[in-house]
Design a protein around this motif. Structure first.
Motif, mmCIF file in Angstrom:
data_model
loop_
_atom_site.group_PDB
_atom_site.id
_atom_site.type_symbol
_atom_site.label_atom_id
_atom_site.label_comp_id
_atom_site.label_asym_id
_atom_site.label_seq_id
_atom_site.Cartn_x
_atom_site.Cartn_y
_atom_site.Cartn_z
ATOM 1 N N LEU A 16 -9.243 46.915 -149.218
ATOM 2 C CA LEU A 16 -8.282 46.675 -148.148
ATOM 3 C C LEU A 16 -6.822 46.769 -148.571
ATOM 4 O O LEU A 16 -5.967 47.107 -147.762
ATOM 5 N N THR A 17 -6.514 46.470 -149.837
ATOM 6 C CA THR A 17 -5.117 46.549 -150.265
ATOM 7 C C THR A 17 -4.597 47.980 -150.286
ATOM 8 O O THR A 17 -3.399 48.197 -150.241
ATOM 9 N N PHE A 18 -5.493 48.944 -150.328
ATOM 10 C CA PHE A 18 -5.073 50.337 -150.406
ATOM 11 C C PHE A 18 -4.954 51.014 -149.036
ATOM 12 O O PHE A 18 -4.486 52.149 -148.954
ATOM 13 N N LEU A 19 -5.366 50.348 -147.981
ATOM 14 C CA LEU A 19 -5.244 50.914 -146.642
ATOM 15 C C LEU A 19 -3.784 50.913 -146.203
ATOM 16 O O LEU A 19 -2.981 50.128 -146.704
ATOM 17 N N PRO A 20 -3.398 51.769 -145.265
ATOM 18 C CA PRO A 20 -1.978 51.893 -144.892
ATOM 19 C C PRO A 20 -1.424 50.654 -144.188
ATOM 20 O O PRO A 20 -2.160 49.804 -143.699
ATOM 21 N N ASN A 21 -0.082 50.607 -144.137
ATOM 22 C CA ASN A 21 0.621 49.525 -143.447
ATOM 23 C C ASN A 21 0.388 49.585 -141.946
ATOM 24 O O ASN A 21 -0.085 50.587 -141.403
ATOM 25 N N ARG A 22 0.783 48.531 -141.263
ATOM 26 C CA ARG A 22 0.566 48.388 -139.830
ATOM 27 C C ARG A 22 1.265 49.467 -139.007
ATOM 28 O O ARG A 22 0.785 49.879 -137.969
ATOM 29 N N ASN A 23 2.414 49.964 -139.465
ATOM 30 C CA ASN A 23 3.156 50.942 -138.669
ATOM 31 C C ASN A 23 2.613 52.369 -138.782
ATOM 32 O O ASN A 23 3.116 53.273 -138.139
ATOM 33 N N PHE A 24 1.572 52.581 -139.577
ATOM 34 C CA PHE A 24 0.927 53.879 -139.674
ATOM 35 C C PHE A 24 0.122 54.107 -138.387
ATOM 36 O O PHE A 24 -0.592 53.216 -137.943
ATOM 37 N N PRO A 25 0.235 55.280 -137.757
ATOM 38 C CA PRO A 25 -0.444 55.495 -136.472
ATOM 39 C C PRO A 25 -1.953 55.233 -136.523
ATOM 40 O O PRO A 25 -2.626 55.635 -137.462
ATOM 41 N N ILE A 26 -2.449 54.558 -135.549
ATOM 42 C CA ILE A 26 -3.852 54.220 -135.274
ATOM 43 C C ILE A 26 -4.519 53.445 -136.411
ATOM 44 O O ILE A 26 -4.923 52.313 -136.237
ATOM 45 N N GLY A 28 -3.286 52.093 -139.030
ATOM 46 C CA GLY A 28 -2.500 50.958 -139.512
ATOM 47 C C GLY A 28 -2.875 49.643 -138.843
ATOM 48 O O GLY A 28 -3.010 48.619 -139.504
ATOM 49 N N ARG A 29 -3.043 49.640 -137.543
ATOM 50 C CA ARG A 29 -3.419 48.411 -136.830
ATOM 51 C C ARG A 29 -4.818 47.954 -137.218
ATOM 52 O O ARG A 29 -5.076 46.763 -137.357
ATOM 53 N N ILE A 30 -5.711 48.898 -137.399
ATOM 54 C CA ILE A 30 -7.074 48.559 -137.827
ATOM 55 C C ILE A 30 -7.045 47.986 -139.240
ATOM 56 O O ILE A 30 -7.729 47.005 -139.537
ATOM 57 N N SER A 31 -6.235 48.561 -140.110
ATOM 58 C CA SER A 31 -6.112 48.073 -141.496
ATOM 59 C C SER A 31 -5.591 46.647 -141.521
ATOM 60 O O SER A 31 -6.112 45.791 -142.247
ATOM 61 N N SER A 32 -4.564 46.381 -140.731
ATOM 62 C CA SER A 32 -3.986 45.038 -140.669
ATOM 63 C C SER A 32 -5.006 44.032 -140.143
ATOM 64 O O SER A 32 -5.131 42.920 -140.663
ATOM 65 N N TRP A 33 -5.758 44.424 -139.136
ATOM 66 C CA TRP A 33 -6.789 43.547 -138.572
ATOM 67 C C TRP A 33 -7.863 43.241 -139.612
ATOM 68 O O TRP A 33 -8.295 42.097 -139.753
ATOM 69 N N MET A 34 -8.280 44.259 -140.348
ATOM 70 C CA MET A 34 -9.317 44.072 -141.372
ATOM 71 C C MET A 34 -8.832 43.144 -142.487
ATOM 72 O O MET A 34 -9.579 42.282 -142.953
ATOM 73 N N ARG A 35 -7.578 43.290 -142.906
ATOM 74 C CA ARG A 35 -7.037 42.400 -143.941
ATOM 75 C C ARG A 35 -6.987 40.966 -143.448
ATOM 76 O O ARG A 35 -7.299 40.029 -144.177
ATOM 77 N N ARG A 36 -6.584 40.775 -142.195
ATOM 78 C CA ARG A 36 -6.510 39.425 -141.633
ATOM 79 C C ARG A 36 -7.902 38.787 -141.564
ATOM 80 O O ARG A 36 -8.074 37.627 -141.943
ATOM 81 N N ILE A 37 -8.896 39.512 -141.113
ATOM 82 C CA ILE A 37 -10.262 38.987 -141.026
ATOM 83 C C ILE A 37 -10.790 38.632 -142.414
ATOM 84 O O ILE A 37 -11.397 37.580 -142.621
ATOM 85 N N CYS A 38 -10.554 39.485 -143.380
ATOM 86 C CA CYS A 38 -11.024 39.225 -144.741
ATOM 87 C C CYS A 38 -10.328 38.000 -145.338
ATOM 88 O O CYS A 38 -10.961 37.179 -145.998
ATOM 89 N N CYS A 39 -9.035 37.848 -145.083
ATOM 90 C CA CYS A 39 -8.295 36.699 -145.613
ATOM 91 C C CYS A 39 -8.732 35.394 -144.949
ATOM 92 O O CYS A 39 -8.570 34.325 -145.540
ATOM 93 N N LYS A 40 -9.301 35.459 -143.770
ATOM 94 C CA LYS A 40 -9.859 34.246 -143.152
ATOM 95 C C LYS A 40 -11.031 33.708 -143.965
ATOM 96 O O LYS A 40 -11.282 32.512 -143.980
ATOM 97 N N LEU A 41 -11.752 34.589 -144.629
ATOM 98 C CA LEU A 41 -12.842 34.156 -145.517
ATOM 99 C C LEU A 41 -12.312 33.539 -146.809
ATOM 100 O O LEU A 41 -12.944 32.670 -147.386
ATOM 101 N N ILE A 42 -11.164 34.014 -147.256
ATOM 102 C CA ILE A 42 -10.634 33.622 -148.555
ATOM 103 C C ILE A 42 -9.779 32.362 -148.476
ATOM 104 O O ILE A 42 -9.947 31.445 -149.276
ATOM 105 N N PHE A 43 -8.866 32.294 -147.527
ATOM 106 C CA PHE A 43 -7.850 31.244 -147.493
ATOM 107 C C PHE A 43 -8.302 30.015 -146.725
ATOM 108 O O PHE A 43 -9.272 30.046 -145.981
ATOM 109 N N LYS A 44 -7.532 28.958 -146.881
ATOM 110 C CA LYS A 44 -7.810 27.702 -146.191
ATOM 111 C C LYS A 44 -7.660 27.874 -144.679
ATOM 112 O O LYS A 44 -8.506 27.436 -143.917
ATOM 113 N N SER A 45 -6.568 28.518 -144.232
ATOM 114 C CA SER A 45 -6.408 28.793 -142.803
ATOM 115 C C SER A 45 -5.401 29.920 -142.589
ATOM 116 O O SER A 45 -4.483 30.106 -143.370
#
Length: 107
Positions: A16-26, A28-45
């Protein structure tokens, strides 16, 4: 729970760290969503609407709390921080380094 956390950390750092930033067309938003979902497993909140850009490195810290509608810039490094709390509506710039090793503050 530790297995999910270890799997989340592995998936985050090796893919996930290698996927493009959020402002990359189409993609980017999916990459950001995937990082957020994965970090929900890792972090406290993690709050609503959190944006985690590419190459954000937290080490293996699991006591991280990120508030609602916060954004973490690309190439951010958080090293040696045991209890990191990032509040609501916080936006960090790219290339930020946060280090917390060996600091004692007593009153």
């Amino acid at each position: 729970m530790k297995i999910f956390r270890l799997g989340g950390v592995t998936f985050y750092y090796f893919f996930l760290t290698f996927l493009p930033n959020r402002n990359f067309p189409i993609i980017g938003r999916i990459s950001s969503w995937m990082r957020r979902i994965c970090c929900k497993l890792i972090f406290k909140s993690i709050g609503k609407g959190v944006n985690i850009e590419r190459n954000v490195y937290f080490g293996f810290s699991t006591k991280v709390e990120i508030g609602n509608y916060s954004g973490l810039g690309a190439n951010m490094n958080v090293m040696g921080v045991n209890n990191l709390v990032i509040g609501d509506n916080v936006m960090t710039a790219p290339e930020i380094n946060i280090h917390g090793n060996g600091h004692r503050f007593e009153r």
